[in-house]
Design an enzyme around this catalytic site. Sequence first.
Site, short mmCIF file in Angstrom:
data_model
loop_
_atom_site.label_atom_id
_atom_site.label_comp_id
_atom_site.label_asym_id
_atom_site.label_seq_id
_atom_site.Cartn_x
_atom_site.Cartn_y
_atom_site.Cartn_z
N ASP A 191 13.99 -24.79 39.02
CA ASP A 191 14.03 -25.96 38.13
C ASP A 191 13.97 -25.53 36.66
OD1 ASP A 191 11.39 -25.17 38.20
OD2 ASP A 191 10.55 -27.16 38.54
N SER A 248 6.65 -22.69 43.15
CA SER A 248 7.43 -22.27 41.99
C SER A 248 7.29 -20.77 41.73
CB SER A 248 7.05 -23.09 40.77
OG SER A 248 7.91 -22.80 39.69
N ASP A 260 11.88 -21.87 42.46
CA ASP A 260 12.47 -23.15 42.93
C ASP A 260 13.56 -23.64 41.98
OD1 ASP A 260 10.62 -23.72 40.91
OD2 ASP A 260 10.05 -25.65 41.77
N ASP A 285 13.44 -19.30 37.99
CA ASP A 285 12.20 -19.13 38.74
C ASP A 285 12.48 -19.46 40.22
OD1 ASP A 285 12.50 -21.86 38.48
OD2 ASP A 285 10.47 -22.25 37.76
#
Length: 452
Positions: free
Chosen positions: A240, A97, A238, A236
């Site tokens: 999500d 992340s 990734d 961010d």
Amino acid sequence: MDLSCFKAYDLRGRVPDQLNPVLAEKIGRAYVEVTGAKKVIVGYDIRLSSPEIAEALSSGLMAAGADVFDIGLCGTEQVYFATSHYKMDGGIMVTASHNPKDHNGMKMVGPESRPISSDNGLNEIRDRVLEPFADAAQQGSYEPLEVMSAYVDHLLGYIDAASLKPMTIVCNAGNGGAGLVIDELEQHLPFEFVKVHHQPDGHFPNGVPNPILRENRAATADAVIEQGAAMGIAWDGDYDRCFFFDENGRFIEGYYIVGLLADQFLRKTGGGKVIHDPRLTWNTLDLVKAAGGEAIESKTGHAFIKQRMRDEDAVYGGEMSAHHYFRDFAYCDSGMIPWLLVAERLCQSGQTLSSLIDARIEAYPASGEINRTIADPPKVIAAIEAKYSVGAKSVSHVDGVSIEFDDWRFNLRMSNTEPVVRLNVESRANIPLMEEKTKELLAEMDRLNEEG
């Protein structure tokens, strides 16, 4: 073997000392033995170490007898989507992340993309890694799987395309993976995208993609102002989580986005349940009630919110930390659905994002989350509760302590991972009161901390 990369909800650690291909291969084997999964989705983020770790993970999964469906470079939510959409037994996303670039990790789910955390399998996987393994009698197979087109179709199903109008949107992928999805969505939308830090690049030439950090916000804010955009979005690594900037380049607290999305979603569904975290609540409660919905409080954290959404069959769930969850997205969080809904709202209402948000900030001004390093968090929280619960209208312990009065309230809770106490304060249409109480509580926390 160093297993410090196993955390409460996922795996995160430095490469190669805390996470490396050798460990990843064992994790793949352990995942199959603990979960019994036969068909597993594997995806990975833009980090330089991700392809190698994903490959080793896949080898372990196959050695233990599971078939691997490799969806390649993607965001966490595509693993969630593919696992539920294709009715797989589980999915693993290789990502760290917003951690530093020399870190990596994994997020794991089971059937229907239910999270695998320390209380339902992650600790067993960790413990199993230490034992010897034997290969399965029947090796698993490997198959690349293209999910982008089905995923993009699903995203577009959340909005009424006919109501969309041309407008300029700044999008900042932070050199993470979000840009790849924007490029696909762009072909179906009337928006003009101004692309900042757009190319996926695991070297993170513009810093780690984490818009929570103030120093990372200027690039998006400046582009919004320069381009006269209707709004800015940043993600961010990734993707999500997504973060919003209004047409003046102002960063919008995630709390107010929860209320806006709940309202927009309930208008579509004509009612339903909305799950929210206990840190800041009044704005969300007000908007959900006005839209004919029912607001339900849950402990903070994705595993808790997802489970509560399933229990309540809630249409939407939101946390002020910029995680937004959707029933039709396997109750999982998405960083793409939120901005599509906000863009749709701007087109339908003809209002600016600042005018939609300003009214809410005036009604319920909030401090935003303030972190304080405290030597003995439980003791300080208990002392604050003892002092402030006198004469309070209500005291709740859904997550930390929430204490409510007629015209202001606050939530104080401990971090799960560090000696930090997190404070959130809000008031009813009274900025000076909110600021005064915030200052007062922080002074009291400092005093208690010094007393030890």
